[in-house]
Design a protein around this motif. Sequence first.
Motif, PDB file in Angstrom:
ATOM      1  N   LYS A  14      68.053  65.869 -13.088  1.00  0.00           N
ATOM      2  CA  LYS A  14      67.850  67.323 -13.016  1.00  0.00           C
ATOM      3  C   LYS A  14      69.193  67.978 -12.720  1.00  0.00           C
ATOM      4  CE  LYS A  14      63.227  66.705 -11.279  1.00  0.00           C
ATOM      5  NZ  LYS A  14      62.112  67.109 -10.560  1.00  0.00           N
ATOM      6  N   LYS A  16      71.027  71.556 -11.315  1.00  0.00           N
ATOM      7  CA  LYS A  16      70.744  72.794 -10.602  1.00  0.00           C
ATOM      8  C   LYS A  16      71.693  73.861 -11.130  1.00  0.00           C
ATOM      9  CE  LYS A  16      69.628  74.451  -6.091  1.00  0.00           C
ATOM     10  NZ  LYS A  16      70.029  74.567  -4.725  1.00  0.00           N
ATOM     11  N   LYS A  18      72.450  77.606 -10.392  1.00  0.00           N
ATOM     12  CA  LYS A  18      72.147  78.635  -9.401  1.00  0.00           C
ATOM     13  C   LYS A  18      70.817  78.285  -8.730  1.00  0.00           C
ATOM     14  CE  LYS A  18      75.248  82.054 -11.091  1.00  0.00           C
ATOM     15  NZ  LYS A  18      75.477  83.251 -11.826  1.00  0.00           N
ATOM     16  N   LYS A  19      69.779  79.153  -8.894  1.00  0.00           N
ATOM     17  CA  LYS A  19      68.523  78.837  -8.203  1.00  0.00           C
ATOM     18  C   LYS A  19      67.549  78.054  -9.073  1.00  0.00           C
ATOM     19  CE  LYS A  19      68.685  82.523  -4.861  1.00  0.00           C
ATOM     20  NZ  LYS A  19      68.383  83.922  -4.605  1.00  0.00           N
ATOM     21  N   ASN A  20      67.950  77.810 -10.333  1.00  0.00           N
ATOM     22  CA  ASN A  20      67.024  77.131 -11.255  1.00  0.00           C
ATOM     23  C   ASN A  20      67.303  75.635 -11.343  1.00  0.00           C
ATOM     24  OD1 ASN A  20      65.743  79.502 -11.989  1.00  0.00           O
ATOM     25  ND2 ASN A  20      67.352  79.965 -13.491  1.00  0.00           N
ATOM     26  N   ILE A  21      66.231  74.896 -11.552  1.00  0.00           N
ATOM     27  CA  ILE A  21      66.375  73.455 -11.775  1.00  0.00           C
ATOM     28  C   ILE A  21      66.050  73.181 -13.241  1.00  0.00           C
ATOM     29  CG2 ILE A  21      65.468  71.153 -11.197  1.00  0.00           C
ATOM     30  CD1 ILE A  21      66.733  72.290  -8.760  1.00  0.00           C
ATOM     31  N   VAL A  22      66.990  72.497 -13.927  1.00  0.00           N
ATOM     32  CA  VAL A  22      66.741  72.098 -15.319  1.00  0.00           C
ATOM     33  C   VAL A  22      66.569  70.581 -15.334  1.00  0.00           C
ATOM     34  CG1 VAL A  22      67.711  71.968 -17.658  1.00  0.00           C
ATOM     35  CG2 VAL A  22      68.138  73.979 -16.246  1.00  0.00           C
TER      36      VAL A  22
END
Length: 256
Positions: A14, A16, A18-22
């Motif tokens: 995964k 990260k 910024k505030k998003n998890i891909v």
Amino acid sequence: MKDIKVELKNLTKKFKIKKNIVTAFEDISLQIKEGEFWCFVGPSGCGKTTLLRVLAGLETPTDGTICIKHVDDSKPLNSMVFQEHAIFPWMDVKNNIAYGLKMRKLKPNQIDDIVDFYIDKMGLTPFKHAYPHQLSGGMKQRVSIARAFANDPEILLMDEPFANLDEQNRVLLQQELLKIWEKSGKTVIFVTHSIDEAIFLSDKIMLMTRHPGKIKNIYDINIKRPRIIEEIRSSPQYADIFQDIWLSLRQEVSYS
Ligand SMILES: Nc1ncnc2c1ncn2[C@@H]1O[C@H](COP(=O)(O)OP(=O)(O)OP(=O)(O)O)[C@@H](O)[C@H]1O
């Protein structure tokens, strides 16, 4: 019975942002045996390159484990061949191929023998003293492949190495790669978008789902070797496998 060379257990990566998890890929478990040629195929963005980079140690996995059997500590664990030409522009062909061997401090006469062997095998003898800017795209990829095999790594990782080549050069290089690989006995993991290329090269194909990539299916490619592209493309076996993989891949592409 061949030994297991690479074992992945529940591997997930995964990122990260910024505030998003891909999630690039998730829960990949597989076993690759010594000397096998694997291709990873899947829709764009399913995590093929990231998985290869994790295997190369260029990224750390978020979850799961990787075990690569390192038989000889004096050899590198892996060598990677990229889509873009990753050879040094300031070195001629000979020195590009010799680079890893010099780093390992092999004796000069040993280096010369290994370099000459791979220069010959990849049809680079007339270009031995040429610099990358004097070479075509196909020739540069020949140098990258020669360098990767000359390094004699435990596993070879290839990220769409022929994607930027024209059809004629791609077919020629696929054939050359198989010849050099068959002699070397190396374990190869090769990422490609091309089902055709994957069937021609592989012992096994891992088909991934659309993003975030999981294993959709693993195909055994039991086409006898040595393989000749013209014969393979006209065989019913090839057509059946191609159709199977394409129908499964098409579902993923149309969902994405
Ligand atoms: N360094 C990174 N930071 C954040 N996200 C990333 C990073 N590298 C890859 N990703 C994301 O991970 C996912 C998988 O990307 P990756 O490049 O591995 O896919 P791919 O299957 O190789 O794609 P393609 O076939 O188009 O080359 C994508 O959503 C991508 O945006």
